[in-house]
Scaffold this motif. Structure first.
Motif, PDB file in Angstrom:
ATOM      1  N   GLY A 171     -19.037  39.481 -76.561  1.00 59.95           N
ATOM      2  CA  GLY A 171     -19.754  40.340 -75.636  1.00 59.95           C
ATOM      3  C   GLY A 171     -18.847  41.460 -75.162  1.00 59.95           C
ATOM      4  N   GLU A 172     -19.215  42.044 -74.068  1.00 60.14           N
ATOM      5  CA  GLU A 172     -18.378  43.090 -73.501  1.00 60.14           C
ATOM      6  C   GLU A 172     -17.030  42.512 -73.094  1.00 60.14           C
ATOM      7  N   ALA A 173     -16.006  43.347 -73.160  1.00 60.17           N
ATOM      8  CA  ALA A 173     -14.675  42.892 -72.773  1.00 60.17           C
ATOM      9  C   ALA A 173     -14.680  42.437 -71.319  1.00 60.17           C
ATOM     10  N   GLY A 174     -14.043  41.297 -71.075  1.00 57.27           N
ATOM     11  CA  GLY A 174     -13.991  40.763 -69.721  1.00 57.27           C
ATOM     12  C   GLY A 174     -15.041  39.685 -69.519  1.00 57.27           C
ATOM     13  N   PRO A 175     -15.095  39.110 -68.316  1.00 66.09           N
ATOM     14  CA  PRO A 175     -16.074  38.047 -68.041  1.00 66.09           C
ATOM     15  C   PRO A 175     -17.491  38.524 -68.301  1.00 66.09           C
ATOM     16  N   GLY A 176     -18.252  37.648 -68.886  1.00 66.78           N
ATOM     17  CA  GLY A 176     -19.630  38.005 -69.195  1.00 66.78           C
ATOM     18  C   GLY A 176     -20.328  36.880 -69.924  1.00 66.78           C
ATOM     19  N   PRO A 177     -21.567  37.115 -70.369  1.00 67.53           N
ATOM     20  CA  PRO A 177     -22.336  36.056 -71.036  1.00 67.53           C
ATOM     21  C   PRO A 177     -21.718  35.649 -72.364  1.00 67.53           C
ATOM     22  N   SER A 178     -21.918  34.390 -72.723  1.00 68.62           N
ATOM     23  CA  SER A 178     -21.450  33.849 -73.994  1.00 68.62           C
ATOM     24  C   SER A 178     -22.609  33.755 -74.974  1.00 68.62           C
ATOM     25  N   TYR A 179     -22.319  33.322 -76.199  1.00 74.91           N
ATOM     26  CA  TYR A 179     -23.258  33.451 -77.317  1.00 74.91           C
ATOM     27  C   TYR A 179     -24.648  32.888 -77.003  1.00 74.91           C
ATOM     28  N   LEU A 180     -24.730  31.699 -76.459  1.00 75.23           N
ATOM     29  CA  LEU A 180     -26.030  31.066 -76.244  1.00 75.23           C
ATOM     30  C   LEU A 180     -26.688  31.441 -74.927  1.00 75.23           C
ATOM     31  N   ASP A 181     -26.000  32.173 -74.067  1.00 77.21           N
ATOM     32  CA  ASP A 181     -26.606  32.578 -72.802  1.00 77.21           C
ATOM     33  C   ASP A 181     -27.769  33.536 -73.063  1.00 77.21           C
ATOM     34  N   PRO A 182     -28.914  33.307 -72.409  1.00 76.89           N
ATOM     35  CA  PRO A 182     -30.090  34.143 -72.690  1.00 76.89           C
ATOM     36  C   PRO A 182     -29.861  35.636 -72.505  1.00 76.89           C
ATOM     37  N   ASP A 183     -29.027  36.004 -71.528  1.00 81.84           N
ATOM     38  CA  ASP A 183     -28.844  37.429 -71.263  1.00 81.84           C
ATOM     39  C   ASP A 183     -27.798  38.087 -72.160  1.00 81.84           C
ATOM     40  N   SER A 184     -27.241  37.314 -73.108  1.00 85.95           N
ATOM     41  CA  SER A 184     -26.260  37.906 -74.025  1.00 85.95           C
ATOM     42  C   SER A 184     -26.931  38.672 -75.158  1.00 85.95           C
ATOM     43  N   HIS A 185     -28.158  38.252 -75.523  1.00 87.09           N
ATOM     44  CA  HIS A 185     -28.891  38.830 -76.658  1.00 87.09           C
ATOM     45  C   HIS A 185     -28.068  38.723 -77.956  1.00 87.09           C
ATOM     46  N   ALA A 186     -27.159  37.758 -77.986  1.00 86.45           N
ATOM     47  CA  ALA A 186     -26.254  37.624 -79.122  1.00 86.45           C
ATOM     48  C   ALA A 186     -26.985  37.266 -80.404  1.00 86.45           C
ATOM     49  N   GLN A 187     -28.027  36.481 -80.293  1.00 87.20           N
ATOM     50  CA  GLN A 187     -28.698  36.005 -81.497  1.00 87.20           C
ATOM     51  C   GLN A 187     -29.541  37.089 -82.160  1.00 87.20           C
ATOM     52  N   GLU A 188     -29.671  38.235 -81.482  1.00 95.39           N
ATOM     53  CA  GLU A 188     -30.349  39.382 -82.091  1.00 95.39           C
ATOM     54  C   GLU A 188     -29.355  40.455 -82.515  1.00 95.39           C
ATOM     55  N   ASN A 189     -28.070  40.156 -82.419  1.00 96.18           N
ATOM     56  CA  ASN A 189     -27.061  41.158 -82.735  1.00 96.18           C
ATOM     57  C   ASN A 189     -27.007  41.395 -84.241  1.00 96.18           C
ATOM     58  N   GLU A 190     -27.332  42.613 -84.655  1.00 99.77           N
ATOM     59  CA  GLU A 190     -27.441  42.942 -86.087  1.00 99.77           C
ATOM     60  C   GLU A 190     -26.104  42.772 -86.804  1.00 99.77           C
ATOM     61  N   PHE A 191     -25.017  43.203 -86.187  1.00 99.30           N
ATOM     62  CA  PHE A 191     -23.694  43.133 -86.808  1.00 99.30           C
ATOM     63  C   PHE A 191     -23.292  41.677 -87.056  1.00 99.30           C
ATOM     64  N   THR A 192     -23.453  40.837 -86.045  1.00 95.47           N
ATOM     65  CA  THR A 192     -23.101  39.419 -86.190  1.00 95.47           C
ATOM     66  C   THR A 192     -23.988  38.733 -87.210  1.00 95.47           C
ATOM     67  N   ASN A 193     -25.279  38.999 -87.149  1.00 97.45           N
ATOM     68  CA  ASN A 193     -26.205  38.334 -88.068  1.00 97.45           C
ATOM     69  C   ASN A 193     -25.946  38.742 -89.515  1.00 97.45           C
ATOM     70  N   ARG A 194     -25.692  40.023 -89.738  1.00 96.28           N
ATOM     71  CA  ARG A 194     -25.392  40.478 -91.103  1.00 96.28           C
ATOM     72  C   ARG A 194     -24.118  39.842 -91.626  1.00 96.28           C
ATOM     73  N   ASN A 195     -23.061  39.854 -90.820  1.00 94.95           N
ATOM     74  CA  ASN A 195     -21.789  39.290 -91.271  1.00 94.95           C
ATOM     75  C   ASN A 195     -21.880  37.791 -91.498  1.00 94.95           C
ATOM     76  N   THR A 196     -22.649  37.102 -90.650  1.00 98.28           N
ATOM     77  CA  THR A 196     -22.824  35.666 -90.826  1.00 98.28           C
ATOM     78  C   THR A 196     -23.570  35.374 -92.121  1.00 98.28           C
ATOM     79  N   ALA A 197     -24.600  36.167 -92.410  1.00101.49           N
ATOM     80  CA  ALA A 197     -25.351  35.981 -93.658  1.00101.49           C
ATOM     81  C   ALA A 197     -24.474  36.253 -94.873  1.00101.49           C
ATOM     82  N   PHE A 198     -23.733  37.355 -94.859  1.00103.54           N
ATOM     83  CA  PHE A 198     -22.868  37.681 -95.995  1.00103.54           C
ATOM     84  C   PHE A 198     -21.804  36.609 -96.194  1.00103.54           C
ATOM     85  N   MET A 199     -21.174  36.166 -95.087  1.00106.38           N
ATOM     86  CA  MET A 199     -20.170  35.118 -95.189  1.00106.38           C
ATOM     87  C   MET A 199     -20.760  33.857 -95.817  1.00106.38           C
TER      88      MET A 199
END
Length: 240
Positions: A171-199
């Protein structure tokens, strides 16, 4: 399903994800949330998967295969090593702390290293013929630094690293939401999802190629042969 009908089936492969979170089960691990994405893709394509949360096991500190032979009362690593060796794909996964891998990740890598001198039936180091990758989560910088350490370590031990064999979310540098936190929106992150799929796909493709080729060709890399006096064309007069 026969592979002639679908070339992207990998029913003969096994994958092991080692989660190096600092949290014991059943505490929520954000790293495991990202593991689940890669794991689901593998299972959809026939790979048998397993997840180990390392901190749940009594792994001794040290760089020998079985630390009970070196003064420790208990060591879960020998049994975990059997599960490592049963896997064609090993993905080391963990959180980022102070821009670096967790202490548990360091310990797992040390114990993998402890067994790196074991040889396979062809006289190569035992991890030959397997592939490795890395998954990381956190809310501070360090994904690439952590992945470099993990992937270098794995290749040094004998694992094959395919292209783009790492993925992560921060997430943003410093304290903030983690991957599974609803307000992180991490699971919709295009960069992470693409890299995870390619890996995930590159790990499956490379593992299948190695398995069906019988591993890395056993010439020029056999520790048993080198110890017996073979020099595999090494250009040094003293060996002639």
């Amino acid at each position: 399903m026969d592979r002639s009908e679908n070339p992207h089936r990998f029913d003969d492969l096994r994958a092991l994800f080692v989660n190096c979170t600092l949290k014991r089960s059943p505490e929520i691990s954000h790293t495991e949330g990202l593991i689940d994405k890669s794991r689901a893709m593998m299972e959809k394509n026939g790979v048998t998967t397993e997840v180990i949360r390392a901190v749940d096991h009594d792994i001794a500190v040290g760089v020998w295969p079985d630390m009970t032979e070196h003064g420790w009362e208990a060591d879960a690593w020998p049994s975990l090593y059997e599960r490592v060796m049963a896997a064609d794909i090993l993905v080391l996964c963990g959180p980022i702390w102070l821009g670096d891998n967790s202490s548990v990740m360091k310990q797992v890598i040390e114990r993998l290293y402890a067994c790196s001198g074991i040889l396979n039936e062809q006289g190569q180091y035992a991890y030959y013929g397997r592939v490795g990758g890395a998954l990381l989560t956190g809310n501070e910088d360090g994904v690439k630094h952590c992945a470099m350490n993990i992937l270098y370590s794995l290749q040094h031990l004998g694992y094959t690293i395919p292209p783009q064999a790492d993925a992560g979310w921060i997430g943003e540098a410093g304290p903030g939401p983690s991957y599974l936190d609803p307000d992180s929106h991490a699971q919709e992150n295009e960069f992470t999802n693409r890299n995870t799929a390619f890996m995930t796909w590159n790990l499956m493709h490379m593992a299948a190629m190695l398995k069906r080729a019988g591993g890395i060709p056993a010439y020029g890399n056999q520790r048993s042969g080198w110890d017996a006096g073979l020099r595999f064309d090494f250009p040094n007069p003293e060996y002639r």
